[in-house]
Structure formats: structure tokens, C-alpha cells
Design a protein around this motif. Sequence first.
Motif, mmCIF file in Angstrom:
data_model
loop_
_atom_site.group_PDB
_atom_site.id
_atom_site.type_symbol
_atom_site.label_atom_id
_atom_site.label_comp_id
_atom_site.label_asym_id
_atom_site.label_seq_id
_atom_site.Cartn_x
_atom_site.Cartn_y
_atom_site.Cartn_z
ATOM 1 N N TYR A 158 0.810 -1.216 0.000
ATOM 2 C CA TYR A 158 0.000 0.000 0.000
ATOM 3 C C TYR A 158 0.851 1.279 0.000
ATOM 4 C CZ TYR A 158 -4.192 -2.756 1.275
ATOM 5 O OH TYR A 158 -5.249 -3.635 1.295
ATOM 6 N N GLY A 159 2.161 1.135 0.192
ATOM 7 C CA GLY A 159 3.018 2.314 0.251
ATOM 8 C C GLY A 159 3.008 3.005 1.594
ATOM 9 N N ILE A 160 2.791 2.254 2.675
ATOM 10 C CA ILE A 160 2.779 2.810 4.030
ATOM 11 C C ILE A 160 4.131 2.539 4.678
ATOM 12 C CG2 ILE A 160 1.658 2.747 6.285
ATOM 13 C CD1 ILE A 160 -0.093 3.861 4.051
ATOM 14 N N PRO A 161 4.852 3.577 5.109
ATOM 15 C CA PRO A 161 6.186 3.375 5.692
ATOM 16 C C PRO A 161 6.140 2.971 7.159
ATOM 17 C CG PRO A 161 5.675 5.709 5.635
ATOM 18 C CD PRO A 161 4.496 4.998 4.998
ATOM 19 N N ASN A 162 7.296 2.604 7.671
ATOM 20 C CA ASN A 162 7.537 2.375 9.104
ATOM 21 C C ASN A 162 6.729 1.222 9.691
ATOM 22 O OD1 ASN A 162 9.232 4.700 9.085
ATOM 23 N ND2 ASN A 162 7.431 6.004 9.338
ATOM 24 N N VAL A 163 6.474 0.198 8.881
ATOM 25 C CA VAL A 163 5.846 -1.022 9.382
ATOM 26 C C VAL A 163 6.796 -2.166 9.038
ATOM 27 C CG1 VAL A 163 3.893 -2.598 9.238
ATOM 28 C CG2 VAL A 163 3.511 -0.131 9.044
ATOM 29 N N SER A 164 7.292 -2.847 10.036
ATOM 30 C CA SER A 164 8.252 -3.924 9.794
ATOM 31 C C SER A 164 7.839 -5.188 10.528
ATOM 32 C CB SER A 164 9.661 -3.498 10.230
ATOM 33 O OG SER A 164 9.679 -3.185 11.612
ATOM 34 N N GLY A 165 8.205 -6.305 9.955
ATOM 35 C CA GLY A 165 7.915 -7.589 10.576
ATOM 36 C C GLY A 165 6.636 -8.219 10.073
ATOM 37 N N PRO A 166 6.485 -9.517 10.352
ATOM 38 C CA PRO A 166 5.307 -10.241 9.858
ATOM 39 C C PRO A 166 4.049 -10.042 10.692
ATOM 40 C CG PRO A 166 6.739 -11.740 11.060
ATOM 41 C CD PRO A 166 7.445 -10.413 11.027
ATOM 42 N N GLU A 167 4.181 -9.446 11.893
ATOM 43 C CA GLU A 167 3.026 -9.308 12.769
ATOM 44 C C GLU A 167 2.103 -8.198 12.270
ATOM 45 O OE1 GLU A 167 6.162 -8.765 13.837
ATOM 46 O OE2 GLU A 167 6.640 -10.743 14.695
ATOM 47 N N TYR A 168 0.809 -8.437 12.419
ATOM 48 C CA TYR A 168 -0.178 -7.419 12.043
ATOM 49 C C TYR A 168 -0.378 -6.462 13.202
ATOM 50 C CZ TYR A 168 -1.321 -10.153 7.916
ATOM 51 O OH TYR A 168 -1.250 -10.811 6.715
ATOM 52 N N ARG A 169 -0.447 -5.178 12.877
ATOM 53 C CA ARG A 169 -0.713 -4.196 13.908
ATOM 54 C C ARG A 169 -1.676 -3.137 13.358
ATOM 55 N NH1 ARG A 169 4.662 -3.136 12.608
ATOM 56 N NH2 ARG A 169 4.645 -5.414 12.679
ATOM 57 N N ARG A 170 -2.371 -2.483 14.270
ATOM 58 C CA ARG A 170 -3.357 -1.480 13.878
ATOM 59 C C ARG A 170 -2.646 -0.226 13.380
ATOM 60 N NH1 ARG A 170 -8.889 -0.612 17.092
ATOM 61 N NH2 ARG A 170 -9.624 1.353 16.229
ATOM 62 N N VAL A 171 -3.038 0.244 12.203
ATOM 63 C CA VAL A 171 -2.406 1.397 11.578
ATOM 64 C C VAL A 171 -3.495 2.374 11.146
ATOM 65 C CG1 VAL A 171 -0.998 2.199 9.634
ATOM 66 C CG2 VAL A 171 -0.451 0.020 10.762
ATOM 67 N N THR A 172 -3.296 3.650 11.448
ATOM 68 C CA THR A 172 -4.221 4.696 10.998
ATOM 69 C C THR A 172 -3.809 5.157 9.608
ATOM 70 O OG1 THR A 172 -4.606 5.443 13.264
ATOM 71 C CG2 THR A 172 -5.167 6.980 11.488
ATOM 72 N N TRP A 173 -4.773 5.229 8.691
ATOM 73 C CA TRP A 173 -4.454 5.685 7.343
ATOM 74 C C TRP A 173 -4.047 7.151 7.372
ATOM 75 C CZ3 TRP A 173 -3.607 2.000 4.149
ATOM 76 C CH2 TRP A 173 -4.401 0.848 4.102
ATOM 77 N N PRO A 174 -3.083 7.548 6.550
ATOM 78 C CA PRO A 174 -2.653 8.955 6.539
ATOM 79 C C PRO A 174 -3.680 9.903 5.935
ATOM 80 C CG PRO A 174 -1.496 7.702 4.830
ATOM 81 C CD PRO A 174 -2.256 6.707 5.667
ATOM 82 N N GLY A 175 -4.634 9.385 5.173
ATOM 83 C CA GLY A 175 -5.665 10.222 4.567
ATOM 84 C C GLY A 175 -6.993 9.492 4.545
ATOM 85 N N PRO A 176 -8.068 10.156 4.090
ATOM 86 C CA PRO A 176 -9.413 9.562 4.143
ATOM 87 C C PRO A 176 -9.732 8.626 2.980
ATOM 88 C CG PRO A 176 -9.547 11.783 3.273
ATOM 89 C CD PRO A 176 -8.102 11.556 3.618
#
Length: 394
Positions: A158-176
Motif C-alpha cells: 500500500y506504500g505505508i512506511p515504518n511497518v516492519s515484521g510479519p506481525e499485524y498491527r493497527r495502523v491509521t491511514w494517513p488520509g481519508p
Amino acid sequence: MGAPRPDRKTYEATISALTRTLDLAGEAATYPVSDTDIALRLATMIWNGEPDQPLRDAVAKGSLHDPQALQAQIRRMLSDTRSTALFIGFFDPWLSLDQLTTMKRDSKLFPEFDDELRAAFQKETELFVESQLREDRSSVDLWTSNYTFLNERLARHYGIPNVSGPEYRRVTWPGPERAGLLAQGSILTMTSYFYNGQVDAPTTSPAQRAKWILTRFLGVNPPTPLPNIPGPDYPFERHIPLAKLSRTLPVTPCRTCHQSFFPLSYGLENFDLLGRWRSDYGPDPIDASGAMVDGTTFNGPVELRRALLERQDAFLNTITEKLLAYSIDGKTAINKETPASRMPAVRAILRETEAQNYSWSSLIAAIVQAPSGSHRPVETATGQASLSSGGAVR
């Protein structure tokens, strides 16, 4: 077609008068719903199993007719890992995620669409929906929540930076743009064509994307195809995306039918076949503008979502119909047409849950308390309801 929507006051008055008449005509004999009935329905609907000891204790105390106690039990059950059965049994077929697992892939055109990415798409949607239920949000939040669950592979896609590793974590989208279900890779990929007999290039599908929105949000089926629609010999232009091509099809018979739902898909054209954001088709810019049948215009996913949410009563009706069907007849009934005789119960459930903003616990509570005409009586061989009998409402 093209007529503007009536103002809200006129709309509400018309609907209210119509539903009162329909509900009076559809009244049927009912039987009292016992705490035992409620417990069995809950366990079957949420866990696809039998009541556990806390639920049996609630039956013994006769507390399941108390709204607060009932919803507390539902929230407890949704927080249990066994509630994954509700996602597998209801949301998977309702969202058509099963189609994602059977989609063919082309390792030359899309080497990134491998089994790992396919599984990541499904996991993202699963975790998102489960969080909605376990946080007891409004059911409308399925379309508006501005977060998702990503691991490194999916974030990179998706082009979202600063996510590393195989674990899933909750991420807020940068835009709507990606809020809610509409912009998730699972939905966007399964409503695309990697191959089409009439177009020799992979393309998003205006028919499939529009149909998905029409049936899952607005709760209506697309019009039946006309017998004289263009067949394989129709001169489709090569290498032209179907969404772009569909805007130039002849008015008769194509656009006369398609204009009632095809434009819904245009608002998602900024998402490619694998759900990645794009601004052009190569040399040509994306046209993500469209209009609903009453003339309401939109451009892009944010405005499409806004236009849909102005009609959220349609979605609330849809999700209630489908959940009620699932609680009664299981997953085979989810994508079938709802019998007219069941609609008074659907409207009663919505009236009951409005004050709680249509939260999942309030919807489920109203559904499991729905009287006969909605549910079948739960009986054992002796004719008495029993907590030891499985399959209460299927």
C-alpha cells in the motif's frame, strides 16, 4: 432515473406511512421467546456452538430479557476467540471473500500477487471486521473507520512506511481515501479481472465493483441483463480499461441499463487491480467521477463514500436482513433474497437499535429476541427447549 431525492421530511413521512401499512399486513402469530431460546440462538450465531457456563447461569437467573445483561453477554461472547466463527460463517460469504482464494494469478503480469499477499488481504479484512465487533462499534463504521491492520508485506504493497515484521498491527491511514471496507485490497482485487475474453489486458471491472457496492451497501440486485446485450463479437477496443470503455458504450441497450449502477464503480478507479493507489492509466489520467441515479455526483472514493452514507438507512436495512437470515438459516441464506414476511421483523429490529446507534451488540440482541415469524421454535425430541441441543436456529 435522474429524478432528485425528495427532501428528508417528505422521505421520512412517506417511508413511515408505507412501513406502518406493510407491518400491519404482515403481522403473524408469535410465540414467547424464552431465555433458553435466546441463549441457544446467541451461541449458535456468534460461536456456532453451544452455550457456555456463564450463559447457562444467565438463563438460570432469567436475566437475558434485561437489555443491559443481554448486551453484556453479547460483548463477552464477541471478545472470546470463538467469535471468529461469526466472521467465517457470516462475513466471509457476505463480503464474498471466498472468491479471493480462487482467483487465478499471472506470475508474469503480477508477480507480487502470490499466496502471501492473497492471505494478507484476507487477514486485513478479517482483523478489521473483528475489531469492529469486539469494540462494539456502530455497524455503519464498517464504511467510515480510518484504520486497518497491516504487516510489513501489506504496508509495503500500500506504500505505508515504518511497518516492519510479519506481525499485524493497527495502523491509521494517513488520509481519508482508504477508510472502511471500500478501499481494502481484498474487496478491490476480487472485483477485478485479471483476464477477460473481450479485453486482452488485466482490468478493474466496473460491473463487479458496482454490483458489490449495490448488493452489500444498498441491498438491491443489479438489473437482469437484457437478451440483446453485446456478445463476444462486439468490437471492444483493445488495451482500454473496462471502466473507461464502459463510458463510451452505446446508449441502447448498454448504458440504458448500466447507468443505474455502473457509475458506483467509477469512484474506486483510483485503486488498481490489486488495490494500490494510482492517478493515471499510463498516458491518460484517471476519471473517478460518477453520479447516482438521483443525480448525486461524486469524484473519487471519499465523495463516493459520502454519497453512500447519505443513504445509510439502506445499508442498515441490508445488514439487518442478512444477519437475521444467518441467525435463522445459516450461511446458505445470506445472499438469498429476504422473504417479504420477514421485513416487519427487520424494521422492528432497526427501531429498537436506533437509540444505540445500531451497535453490533444491540443488533444481535434484537435479532436473537425476534419472535416467531423470524425464528423457528427450538425444540428437542420431547418438544421442550433445551440448552443441550445444538444448532438452535440453523
